[in-house]
Design an enzyme around this catalytic site. Sequence first.
Site, PDB file in Angstrom:
ATOM      1  N   GLY A 182      34.965  24.393  34.394  1.00 55.19           N
ATOM      2  CA  GLY A 182      33.970  25.371  34.830  1.00 55.19           C
ATOM      3  C   GLY A 182      32.654  24.681  35.156  1.00 55.19           C
ATOM      4  O   GLY A 182      32.613  23.479  35.426  1.00 55.19           O
ATOM      5  N   ASP A 183      31.582  25.478  35.081  1.00 52.32           N
ATOM      6  CA  ASP A 183      30.267  24.972  35.476  1.00 52.32           C
ATOM      7  C   ASP A 183      29.872  23.730  34.680  1.00 52.32           C
ATOM      8  O   ASP A 183      29.384  22.745  35.249  1.00 52.32           O
ATOM      9  CB  ASP A 183      29.243  26.097  35.231  1.00 52.32           C
ATOM     10  N   ILE A 224      38.244  32.000  33.604  1.00 48.51           N
ATOM     11  CA  ILE A 224      38.772  33.363  33.695  1.00 48.51           C
ATOM     12  C   ILE A 224      37.660  34.335  34.095  1.00 48.51           C
ATOM     13  O   ILE A 224      37.918  35.439  34.532  1.00 48.51           O
ATOM     14  CB  ILE A 224      39.408  33.824  32.364  1.00 48.51           C
ATOM     15  N   ASP A 225      36.382  33.894  33.936  1.00 46.58           N
ATOM     16  CA  ASP A 225      35.228  34.793  34.150  1.00 46.58           C
ATOM     17  C   ASP A 225      34.955  35.055  35.630  1.00 46.58           C
ATOM     18  O   ASP A 225      34.180  35.953  35.960  1.00 46.58           O
ATOM     19  CB  ASP A 225      33.980  34.191  33.516  1.00 46.58           C
ATOM     20  N   ARG A 255      40.140  60.847  21.550  1.00 50.37           N
ATOM     21  CA  ARG A 255      39.083  59.948  21.070  1.00 50.37           C
ATOM     22  C   ARG A 255      38.345  59.265  22.204  1.00 50.37           C
ATOM     23  O   ARG A 255      38.832  59.212  23.340  1.00 50.37           O
ATOM     24  CB  ARG A 255      39.708  58.827  20.201  1.00 50.37           C
ATOM     25  N   GLN A 272      42.987  37.170  26.510  1.00 51.53           N
ATOM     26  CA  GLN A 272      42.639  37.118  27.944  1.00 51.53           C
ATOM     27  C   GLN A 272      42.692  35.687  28.475  1.00 51.53           C
ATOM     28  O   GLN A 272      42.723  35.469  29.688  1.00 51.53           O
ATOM     29  CB  GLN A 272      41.241  37.711  28.157  1.00 51.53           C
TER      30      GLN A 272
HETATM   31  O1  F6P Z   1      34.450  31.062  29.945  1.00 48.02           O
HETATM   32  C1  F6P Z   1      35.594  31.545  29.416  1.00 48.02           C
HETATM   33  C2  F6P Z   1      35.361  32.245  28.097  1.00 48.02           C
HETATM   34  O2  F6P Z   1      36.554  32.712  27.617  1.00 48.02           O
HETATM   35  C3  F6P Z   1      34.337  33.377  28.171  1.00 48.02           C
HETATM   36  O3  F6P Z   1      34.883  34.559  28.709  1.00 48.02           O
HETATM   37  C4  F6P Z   1      33.933  33.503  26.728  1.00 48.02           C
HETATM   38  O4  F6P Z   1      32.646  34.032  26.615  1.00 48.02           O
HETATM   39  C5  F6P Z   1      33.920  32.045  26.277  1.00 48.02           C
HETATM   40  O5  F6P Z   1      34.775  31.339  27.150  1.00 48.02           O
HETATM   41  C6  F6P Z   1      34.384  31.816  24.871  1.00 48.02           C
HETATM   42  O6  F6P Z   1      34.171  30.464  24.630  1.00 48.02           O
HETATM   43  P1  F6P Z   1      34.840  29.698  23.387  1.00 48.02           P
HETATM   44  O7  F6P Z   1      36.224  29.353  23.775  1.00 48.02           O
HETATM   45  O8  F6P Z   1      33.977  28.486  23.220  1.00 48.02           O
HETATM   46  O9  F6P Z   1      34.780  30.610  22.217  1.00 48.02           O
END
Ligand code: F6P
Length: 354
Positions: free
Chosen positions: A118-119, A142-143, A178, A280
């Site tokens: 990623g970034d 995944i974001d 609910r 996810q």
């Molecule tokens: O960037 C992917 C991600 O799963 C985000 O959706 C989530 O906020 C973060 O990584 C969780 O990071 P870590 O695996 O360090 O808990």
Amino acid sequence: MSDIRCIAISTGGGDAPGLNAVIRAAVKSAILKYKWKVIGIPDGFDGLIWPEKAFELTLKHVSGILPRGGTILGTTNRGNPFQYKTTENGKEVIRDISPDILANAAKLGIDAVITIGGDGSQTIALELFQKGMKIVGVPKTIDNDLSATEVTFGFDTALTTATDAVDKIHTTAESHHRVMVIEVMGRDAGWIALEAGIAGGAHIILIPEIAFTVQKVCDHVATREKYGKHFTIVVVAEGVHLPPEMKHMTRAIPVGNMVGDAIMLLSKREVRVSVLGYIQRGGSPSPYDRILGTRFGVAAVDLIAQGVFGKMVRLRNECVDAVDIAEAIGKMKSVDPQGELVRTARAIGISFGD
Ligand code: F6P
């Protein structure tokens, strides 16, 4: 004629379904198309900090990994070689160990590196490139929040997993009359929440890009009640910003629980919360992510063969091309509150709590 004989592959940052598709495609095309040797670098750049961890990747290693989630190379979202945390004489010190990385890559006979990440990983890749390493990037998260590419692999699978959860929660929400809150990932962007909310038929979607109030959320619940709909599905992105009336609540618990508590307190309705979390990130990649990962893997190897470095492959207008890593990093791709997807959601009666 390219002087490349040996390339290496690393995966860094949070894992995502489809990483193995990229690794498999890069290894297969490097070996079958260019007759190169391929080195696997375990756990981000750790495999170049401790070169004894690196290993040769053969066709045998990538056989059967296409449907597998995760990464056969392992990953870490720690271990930036430019700010490497280590302990010396009991004290934590931060060192720039990038010269070791470059030296170890040379010692291993690596001519070029593919960094899948990623970034954060792409930022490290750019700095290594500026230090002379022949490096190509492949975007992963995944974001779906990387701005230089239309979509990142892993998003489609995460979206499918989240949508499946929303579908499942529908039946229990309706049965028990609910309000059900579902928290999804997405770091600081609302893509998973927005698209899983639309695909799963949610009634309220809360994302970081649109400020909400608890009152507006409860108004929408009440409106549904008025129309005889005694259940409501609320999808919340983990990165939502808390409205003033919730500022007193500490973010010690998942934001989904905080939103659920706030709705229960104000609406006096029965509320239940599900935080989807790491499911996810897991599981077998969708066909879309397998194909996109495969296309990215082959494109990254072709860039190296063309002697093109400091670039990241990406999807633009459905085509895979490349962009300067410098251009690809540091700009998060957020949901456009006025955009077509949000307008579409509003048109079918979905509230954003605003
Ligand atoms: O960037 C992917 C991600 O799963 C985000 O959706 C989530 O906020 C973060 O990584 C969780 O990071 P870590 O695996 O360090 O808990």
